[in-house]
Design an enzyme around this catalytic site. Structure first.
Site, short mmCIF file in Angstrom:
data_model
loop_
_atom_site.label_atom_id
_atom_site.label_comp_id
_atom_site.label_asym_id
_atom_site.label_seq_id
_atom_site.Cartn_x
_atom_site.Cartn_y
_atom_site.Cartn_z
N SER A 1 55.96 30.79 71.54
CA SER A 1 56.09 30.81 73.00
C SER A 1 55.83 29.45 73.62
CB SER A 1 55.18 31.88 73.60
OG SER A 1 55.39 32.02 74.98
N HIS A 2 54.76 29.33 74.40
CA HIS A 2 54.46 28.13 75.16
C HIS A 2 53.57 27.16 74.39
CE1 HIS A 2 51.49 31.25 75.74
NE2 HIS A 2 50.60 30.35 76.08
N ASP B 1 59.60 28.29 79.40
CA ASP B 1 58.72 27.94 78.29
C ASP B 1 59.49 27.86 76.98
OD1 ASP B 1 59.18 30.66 77.93
OD2 ASP B 1 57.20 31.02 77.08
N ASP C 1 60.16 29.85 74.39
CA ASP C 1 61.11 30.87 73.95
C ASP C 1 61.86 31.53 75.11
OD1 ASP C 1 58.84 32.21 74.89
OD2 ASP C 1 59.11 33.90 73.52
#
Length: 544
Positions: free
Chosen positions: A113-114, A278, A280
């Site tokens: 993710s982020h 972000d 994803d």
């Protein structure tokens, strides 16, 4: 092609967090590590032989290598077909979209993710079920249980699949189809939003946008949607080429890490609208000209204006928010006459509500919003939703937000993140808070009187499952509250999150800086939890 049975030993650290298993790349590069977890996923599933699996990731370092391993293991374990994004890329909401459109058995998302990427960064893997959403706790617990006793995995001995060329190929008895990563998702967006009206806004000459993909997965999606289909032009997309290390940046769309975008939107010749995604593609930050929209306010405003958007013009069944998210959306739901559900942090908790048609929109304060169109939060969906509202209302972002505050009141809100805190100290802090909750009710803390104090527990209204220890809440009689929880998305130490909120109905007092408006609560939170004393931190790593 032959199937190899490989003997292995379990790892003790493969417990999935709120969104899958996330570790540093070097951990995943250990011999058997990824294979063990992948086999643990397959061993925890039933009746998948001959079924379709979706695989894709955010393009970070190790993504392509991991996909080849997963494809060969899926073939060895009896899947009939795998749909994989071209170049190994699929945003998290696009994975959900593809699962649902193709009625696939499930999917594997490769993302942290982020979190930062690159050889020294992070990597992640999670399993999504047939509704397109993250696996519920009963599934992730089964995966973890299997990972602690696994002794063998199966993998096909074969050449790597060409991920760059669209089309089908065989991997043993299994078909691999490399699909266009953007097409299905873009078609879904066109079915929800008034693209003609948004296009008129973006090509009028009087409205400009910048969408920052942060060198992460949404680059191809942003180019296809905003630059091409909506006519905003190539200059509307910033950092639009996905890179394995995200260009050395931290793909978290907040005021600190999306500083390039923030500088543009707060500059002299600022565009009218800005947004960031972000790693994803499931989170978003929304900015107006020299104006920041908190994620909690964004959810409330999308809810209040939903009928302006074609896909939601018939109204909402309900809304849902994570417990730490501000109560701004609760006020909208109460006024418009539908339910608002409070869940633990983690998108998987929204899945049952969406499937049961109890909620239509949902969101988290951590820059994630979404709806029943998929079963993940969806950053670009939120951007399109905002643009659709702006196209209809013909007002600035700031004017829309301030009118919302005038009607519903302002929930001053802020999150303070203390990243990479020593895990033992962070756990001690939370344990001390839990011990205090039983005696706090009725106490005066500074100028505030405690109305309730607890460790949040959630009973799912659909299946009755119970999730405990989801964050310590201290609520006050004036509607203010402070919340403490440890994040499950980091890979080093612990991330302590402090959430602070107060409600202000007086329009004349709604223009303060949130840190000033919340100053007394922030001081109180430190005193109650002993944050500085226990963590040794003088200030948070990130404030949003």
């Amino acid at each position: 092609m032959s199937i190899n049975t490989v003997y292995t030993q379990p790892f003790s650290d493969q417990k999935p967090g709120t969104s899958g298993l996330r570790k540093q790349v070097t951990v995943f590069q250990q011999f058997h590590y990824l294979e063990n977890f992948t086999q643990s996923i397959f061993d925890s599933l039933e009746n998948y032989q001959g079924q379709t699996l979706v695989v894709g990731g955010d393009g970070r370092f190790y993504n392509r290598h991991a996909i080849q391993i997963i494809l060969k293991m899926a073939a060895a374990n009896g899947f009939g077909k795998v749909l994989v994004g071209q170049n190994g890329i699929l945003s998290t909401p696009a994975v959900s979209c593809v699962i649902r459109k193709n009625k696939a058995y499930g999917g594997i998302v490769l993302s942290a993710s982020h979190n930062p990427g690159g050889p020294d960064g992070d990597f992640g893997i999670k399993y999504n079920i047939g509704n397109g959403g993250p696996a519920p706790e009963k599934v992730t617990e089964a995966i973890y249980a299997r990972s602690k006793e696994i002794d063998v995995y199966r993998i096909t001995e074969a050449d790597d699949v060409n991920l760059d060329q669209l089309g089908t190929s065989q991997l043993g008895e299994m078909t691999v189809e490399v699909i266009d990563a953007v097409q299905d998702y873009a078609q879904l967006m066109e079915s929800l939003f008034d693209f003609d009206r948004i296009r008129q806004l973006l090509t009028s000459g009087g409205f400009s946008i910048i969408v920052d993909s942060m060198h992460a997965v949404t680059g191809p999606y942003a180019h296809a949607l905003f630059a091409d289909r909506l006519g905003a032009g190539a200059d509307s997309v910033m950092n639009g080429k996905p890179l394995e290390d995200f260009g050395g940046g931290h793909p978290d769309p907040n005021l600190v890490y999306a500083h390039e975008l923030v500088e543009e939107l707060f500059g002299e010749n600022a565009p009218n609208f800005g947004a960031a995604s972000d790693g994803d593609g499931d989170r978003n930050m929304v900015l107006g000209q020299r104006f920041f929209v908190t994620p909690s306010d964004s959810l409330a405003i999308l809810t209040a204006n939903a009928k302006l958007v074609p896909g939601y013009q018939n109204g909402l069944a309900g809304v849902a928010r994570s417990m730490p998210t501000s109560q701004a959306v609760d006020r909208v739901a109460a006024k418009l006459g539908f339910d608002c559900y409070e869940t633990p942090t983690g998108w998987k908790f929204f899945g049952n509500l969406l499937d049961a048609d109890k909620a239509t929109l949902c969101g988290e304060e951590s820059f994630g919003t979404g709806s029943n169109h998929v079963r993940e939060k969806d950053g670009l969906w939120a951007v399109l939703f905002w643009l659709n509202i702006l196209a209809v209302r013909q007002q600035s972002v700031e004017d829309i937000v301030k009118e919302h505050w005038q009607e519903y009141g302002r929930n001053y809100y802020s999150r303070h993140d203390y990243e990479a805190v020593d895990s033992e100290k962070a756990n001690t802090l939370m344990a001390n808070l839990r011990d205090k909750t039983a005696t706090l009710k009725g106490q005066k803390l500074g100028q505030y009187e405690v109305e309730y104090a607890d460790d949040f527990s959630y009973t799912d209204p659909v299946d009755g499952s119970v999730s405990q220890k989801q964050g310590v809440r201290i609520g006050f009689t004036d509607g203010s509250r402070i919340v403490f929880r440890l994040s499950g998305t980091g890979t080093q130490g612990a991330t302590l999150r402090l959430y602070v909120e107060s409600y202000e109905p007086d329009v004349s007092k709604q223009g303060l800086d949130p840190q000033d408006a919340l100053a007394s609560l922030i001081t109180l939170a430190d005193e109650v939890a002993q944050i500085r004393t226990l963590t040794g931190r003088d200030k948070p790593t990130v404030i949003t």
